[in-house]
Design an enzyme around this catalytic site. Sequence first.
Site, PDB file in Angstrom:
ATOM      1  N   CYS A 230       0.857  -1.190   0.000  1.00 44.63           N
ATOM      2  CA  CYS A 230       0.000   0.000   0.000  1.00 44.63           C
ATOM      3  C   CYS A 230       0.890   1.236   0.000  1.00 44.63           C
ATOM      4  O   CYS A 230       2.002   1.224   0.514  1.00 44.63           O
ATOM      5  CB  CYS A 230      -0.932   0.105   1.204  1.00 44.63           C
ATOM      6  SG  CYS A 230      -1.998  -1.301   1.432  1.00 44.63           S
TER       7      CYS A 230
ATOM      8  N   ARG B  99       3.012   0.139  -5.389  1.00 42.30           N
ATOM      9  CA  ARG B  99       2.907  -0.504  -4.081  1.00 42.30           C
ATOM     10  C   ARG B  99       1.582  -1.256  -3.900  1.00 42.30           C
ATOM     11  O   ARG B  99       1.379  -1.912  -2.870  1.00 42.30           O
ATOM     12  CB  ARG B  99       3.042   0.540  -2.966  1.00 42.30           C
ATOM     13  CG  ARG B  99       4.342   1.313  -3.028  1.00 42.30           C
ATOM     14  CD  ARG B  99       4.400   2.327  -1.926  1.00 42.30           C
ATOM     15  NE  ARG B  99       4.430   1.680  -0.634  1.00 42.30           N
ATOM     16  CZ  ARG B  99       5.516   1.218  -0.044  1.00 42.30           C
ATOM     17  NH1 ARG B  99       6.685   1.347  -0.635  1.00 42.30           N
ATOM     18  NH2 ARG B  99       5.453   0.644   1.136  1.00 42.30           N
TER      19      ARG B  99
ATOM     20  N   TRP C 123      -3.034  -2.435  -1.543  1.00 39.55           N
ATOM     21  CA  TRP C 123      -2.781  -3.840  -1.858  1.00 39.55           C
ATOM     22  C   TRP C 123      -3.442  -4.623  -0.732  1.00 39.55           C
ATOM     23  O   TRP C 123      -3.027  -4.534   0.417  1.00 39.55           O
ATOM     24  CB  TRP C 123      -1.289  -4.113  -1.911  1.00 39.55           C
ATOM     25  CG  TRP C 123      -0.948  -5.487  -2.405  1.00 39.55           C
ATOM     26  CD1 TRP C 123      -0.896  -5.905  -3.703  1.00 39.55           C
ATOM     27  CD2 TRP C 123      -0.608  -6.632  -1.604  1.00 39.55           C
ATOM     28  NE1 TRP C 123      -0.561  -7.227  -3.757  1.00 39.55           N
ATOM     29  CE2 TRP C 123      -0.374  -7.697  -2.493  1.00 39.55           C
ATOM     30  CE3 TRP C 123      -0.493  -6.853  -0.247  1.00 39.55           C
ATOM     31  CZ2 TRP C 123      -0.022  -8.972  -2.055  1.00 39.55           C
ATOM     32  CZ3 TRP C 123      -0.147  -8.116   0.201  1.00 39.55           C
ATOM     33  CH2 TRP C 123       0.091  -9.166  -0.704  1.00 39.55           C
TER      34      TRP C 123
ATOM     35  N   ASN D  73      -0.768   1.699   5.925  1.00 41.23           N
ATOM     36  CA  ASN D  73      -0.028   0.641   5.242  1.00 41.23           C
ATOM     37  C   ASN D  73       0.509  -0.286   6.312  1.00 41.23           C
ATOM     38  O   ASN D  73       1.226   0.174   7.196  1.00 41.23           O
ATOM     39  CB  ASN D  73       1.125   1.260   4.434  1.00 41.23           C
ATOM     40  CG  ASN D  73       2.121   0.220   3.963  1.00 41.23           C
ATOM     41  OD1 ASN D  73       1.750  -0.919   3.687  1.00 41.23           O
ATOM     42  ND2 ASN D  73       3.377   0.604   3.853  1.00 41.23           N
ATOM     43  N   GLY D  74       0.163  -1.574   6.248  1.00 37.24           N
ATOM     44  CA  GLY D  74       0.665  -2.514   7.252  1.00 37.24           C
ATOM     45  C   GLY D  74      -0.451  -3.389   7.777  1.00 37.24           C
ATOM     46  O   GLY D  74      -1.532  -3.454   7.195  1.00 37.24           O
TER      47      GLY D  74
ATOM     48  N   GLU E 156      14.901 -17.521 -12.210  1.00 35.58           N
ATOM     49  CA  GLU E 156      14.487 -16.136 -12.454  1.00 35.58           C
ATOM     50  C   GLU E 156      13.669 -16.036 -13.747  1.00 35.58           C
ATOM     51  O   GLU E 156      12.666 -15.319 -13.800  1.00 35.58           O
ATOM     52  CB  GLU E 156      15.728 -15.227 -12.511  1.00 35.58           C
ATOM     53  CG  GLU E 156      15.456 -13.781 -12.854  1.00 35.58           C
ATOM     54  CD  GLU E 156      14.560 -13.050 -11.861  1.00 35.58           C
ATOM     55  OE1 GLU E 156      14.253 -13.590 -10.787  1.00 35.58           O
ATOM     56  OE2 GLU E 156      14.144 -11.927 -12.194  1.00 35.58           O
TER      57      GLU E 156
ATOM     58  N   LYS F  31       9.868 -14.616 -13.903  1.00 39.13           N
ATOM     59  CA  LYS F  31       9.477 -13.487 -14.755  1.00 39.13           C
ATOM     60  C   LYS F  31       8.306 -13.889 -15.644  1.00 39.13           C
ATOM     61  O   LYS F  31       7.368 -13.126 -15.810  1.00 39.13           O
ATOM     62  CB  LYS F  31      10.638 -13.022 -15.650  1.00 39.13           C
ATOM     63  CG  LYS F  31      11.713 -12.228 -14.980  1.00 39.13           C
ATOM     64  CD  LYS F  31      11.378 -10.776 -14.730  1.00 39.13           C
ATOM     65  CE  LYS F  31      11.016 -10.487 -13.320  1.00 39.13           C
ATOM     66  NZ  LYS F  31      11.833 -10.730 -12.223  1.00 39.13           N
TER      67      LYS F  31
ATOM     68  N   GLU G 133       4.996 -14.316 -13.446  1.00 38.66           N
ATOM     69  CA  GLU G 133       4.435 -13.120 -12.817  1.00 38.66           C
ATOM     70  C   GLU G 133       3.925 -12.114 -13.855  1.00 38.66           C
ATOM     71  O   GLU G 133       3.013 -11.347 -13.565  1.00 38.66           O
ATOM     72  CB  GLU G 133       5.410 -12.467 -11.832  1.00 38.66           C
ATOM     73  CG  GLU G 133       6.609 -11.792 -12.417  1.00 38.66           C
ATOM     74  CD  GLU G 133       7.505 -11.147 -11.352  1.00 38.66           C
ATOM     75  OE1 GLU G 133       7.015 -10.767 -10.282  1.00 38.66           O
ATOM     76  OE2 GLU G 133       8.720 -11.024 -11.611  1.00 38.66           O
TER      77      GLU G 133
ATOM     78  N   HIS H  93      14.410 -36.960 -12.263  1.00 43.79           N
ATOM     79  CA  HIS H  93      13.931 -37.489 -10.976  1.00 43.79           C
ATOM     80  C   HIS H  93      12.446 -37.224 -10.771  1.00 43.79           C
ATOM     81  O   HIS H  93      11.962 -37.242  -9.642  1.00 43.79           O
ATOM     82  CB  HIS H  93      14.763 -36.896  -9.834  1.00 43.79           C
ATOM     83  CG  HIS H  93      16.217 -37.272  -9.944  1.00 43.79           C
ATOM     84  ND1 HIS H  93      16.682 -38.541  -9.689  1.00 43.79           N
ATOM     85  CD2 HIS H  93      17.293 -36.554 -10.347  1.00 43.79           C
ATOM     86  CE1 HIS H  93      17.989 -38.586  -9.903  1.00 43.79           C
ATOM     87  NE2 HIS H  93      18.383 -37.395 -10.317  1.00 43.79           N
TER      88      HIS H  93
ATOM     89  N   LYS I 209       5.049  -3.915  -5.615  1.00 43.35           N
ATOM     90  CA  LYS I 209       6.495  -3.780  -5.757  1.00 43.35           C
ATOM     91  C   LYS I 209       7.219  -4.056  -4.452  1.00 43.35           C
ATOM     92  O   LYS I 209       8.268  -4.669  -4.428  1.00 43.35           O
ATOM     93  CB  LYS I 209       6.812  -2.349  -6.246  1.00 43.35           C
ATOM     94  CG  LYS I 209       8.290  -2.087  -6.479  1.00 43.35           C
ATOM     95  CD  LYS I 209       8.765  -2.792  -7.716  1.00 43.35           C
ATOM     96  CE  LYS I 209      10.232  -2.601  -7.982  1.00 43.35           C
ATOM     97  NZ  LYS I 209      10.737  -3.675  -8.858  1.00 43.35           N
TER      98      LYS I 209
HETATM   99  O1  M6R Z   1      12.640  -5.408  -2.776  1.00 40.32           O
HETATM  100  P1  M6R Z   1      13.110  -6.828  -2.706  1.00 40.32           P
HETATM  101  O2  M6R Z   1      14.286  -7.109  -3.549  1.00 40.32           O
HETATM  102  O3  M6R Z   1      13.309  -7.293  -1.277  1.00 40.32           O
HETATM  103  O4  M6R Z   1      11.887  -7.673  -3.276  1.00 40.32           O
HETATM  104  C1  M6R Z   1      11.915  -9.057  -3.287  1.00 40.32           C
HETATM  105  C2  M6R Z   1      10.768  -9.615  -4.096  1.00 40.32           C
HETATM  106  O5  M6R Z   1       9.541  -9.189  -3.574  1.00 40.32           O
HETATM  107  C3  M6R Z   1      10.832  -9.226  -5.569  1.00 40.32           C
HETATM  108  O6  M6R Z   1      12.048  -9.580  -6.143  1.00 40.32           O
HETATM  109  C4  M6R Z   1       9.682  -9.900  -6.331  1.00 40.32           C
HETATM  110  O7  M6R Z   1       9.865 -11.282  -6.372  1.00 40.32           O
HETATM  111  C5  M6R Z   1       9.512  -9.355  -7.751  1.00 40.32           C
HETATM  112  N1  M6R Z   1       8.126  -9.460  -8.115  1.00 40.32           N
HETATM  113  C6  M6R Z   1      10.295 -10.086  -8.783  1.00 40.32           C
HETATM  114  O8  M6R Z   1      10.089  -9.578 -10.059  1.00 40.32           O
END
Ligand code: M6R
Length: 608
Positions: free
Chosen positions: A2, A27, A75, A101-102, A484, A488, A491, A507, A603
């Site tokens: 948020c 956020r 969020w 936020n929280g 990774e 990507k 997501e 396996h 984010k």
């Molecule tokens: O800000 P941070 O690097 O701690 O964030 C970690 C993850 O939340 C972040 O990398 C997330 O997985 C992204 N969506 C990846 O694209």
Amino acid sequence: MCGIIGYTGHRPAVPVVVEGLRRLEYRGYDSAGVAYVQRGELHITRALGKLSALEDKLAQSPVTMATTAMGHTRWATHGVPAERNSHPHASNSGNIAIVHNGIIENYQQIKDDLLSKGYVFHSETDTEVLVNLIEECQKTEPDLLQAFAAALRQAHGAYAVCLMSKDEPNTLYAARMSAPLIFGIGTGENFIASDIPAFLPYTRKVLFLEDGEIVRATATSYAIMRLEDLSPVSRTVQTIQWDMQAAQKGGYRHFMLKEIFEQPRVLRDGLTGRINGENNSIALAELDGQPVPERLHIVACGTSYHSGLWARHLLESWAGVPTQVEIASEFRYRDHLLLGKNDMVLVISQSGETADTLAALRIAREQGVPVLGLCNVVGSSIAREASAVFYTQAGPEISVASTKAMCSQMLALALIALYWGRRQQRLSPDEVSAHIRQLDALPAALEAALPAMHERARELSRRYAQARNFFYLGRGLCYALALEGALKLKELSYIHAEGYASGEMKHGPIALIDPSFPTFALALDDNLFPKVRSNIVEVQARQGKVIALTNPGAALDVDDIWEIPALPAPFSSFMALPALQLFSYETADYLGKDVDQPRNLAKSVTVE
Ligand code: M6R
């Protein structure tokens, strides 16, 4: 998660707040809302969905000239995305409202108590509980600051909260506990926000609030106090060096694409002042005077965790430091065998605000273990609480999917491994020189390769966009990249993708392979290439289609070859990473997905 912003000054406040929310939308974007006081009444406008829905609603309301307002972009945590759960939330009397936020962990207990006193609730949120608790506290503490502090002292959990009252239309109150909150100081105006870009067009002068602090602000004054006793806190004003252009799209269709193409610049910036290509030396002032750890525990989430997995190879082979890598949400609830000051915990976080990573940092510090924070956001919680911080200098990353941050983290970690390797005399001066030469040449090599890489990513994305599943396979350094690549793709495009160590396929997972289940194989020209090639053949024997990301001249017979320029390992990873990012970007864009703001994500993950 948020985003919150408060403004008090001399301008019409609602447009300032809405504009700030736009820069905080990364956020969360489940709903948005604003509050302001006009003619003695608290006005709240809220809308489900993205900020544009709120803007449409505001456009239909009478224009307000209020010069103080606050806003929120959500969020969802407590309560589904719905207008009733959107912020700001008003108290039962309608006298006060908050944005938050929280998570208030003991909200149910407080809610039960308030229900027994006759309060009614219109949402499922913990935030509505908190605003009514403040109202309840006002019965014994009529001064709003005192009541706000008294309520917060009863609330357990994480919060950044901003408060307004109809009785003080030009005053903002705010407080922080384990969620980011920054105070911006303008001329005849002040700001409070979850992140700096929210108010960057107006001021670069900031104060970073600490946990357990409360602030009272008008257009021309502010006071920071300790929550426990409201004693004054003095804090040095800092000046932010970013410009707004760094936070704009710069002509690209999406922030993500811009950030992928920024990676050569990120590499240059990350190397500047740290390596000297003329005499092949390396200088990391952040680590000078600190011993090389006997054991390293890397803790992170998401993409940052993948950077850690990638770097383990270099930290062990170059620096000779035994290294474990763990997801922060697992690390924080385990019994640890940290061995005091000879161990080091390295937390990696782009935002520096990820709740699980921050918790891991605090556990390590409580146990007396030094913590090195690898962060992008200057002044973030992790950067401030770590024993030492190493900034990755990637610049603001706006796209929710992390791209250039990983590049900058890998570079920083390679530099650390090289620096420790030299200090441990594990690497000879010639080896250090050779690595530095490779690093020095990297930005230009990547810059030259990116346009063709983008074109190939576009072609392949069209060919594979209808797949419902994908494997990403790799070994060694490329295993981390495979994870990774899969993250990507899922997501951004919502295609199910699994990253796997290619040697592990036989396996079990290979049972999934059929002609409709393609594999993206990382088959770079390194010492593991023959092994990966065998794994590719095993997939093909089950009629699986294969894209192979490889280097020119590789002896591979697959459905689609994707050649990228050859560099020696580990530097080839810096070429492979943008290829994976571009493939996911192009696939998601082709499928019409919201590339910069994928569904269900935020984010900065400031809740556990
Ligand atoms: O800000 P941070 O690097 O701690 O964030 C970690 C993850 O939340 C972040 O990398 C997330 O997985 C992204 N969506 C990846 O694209």
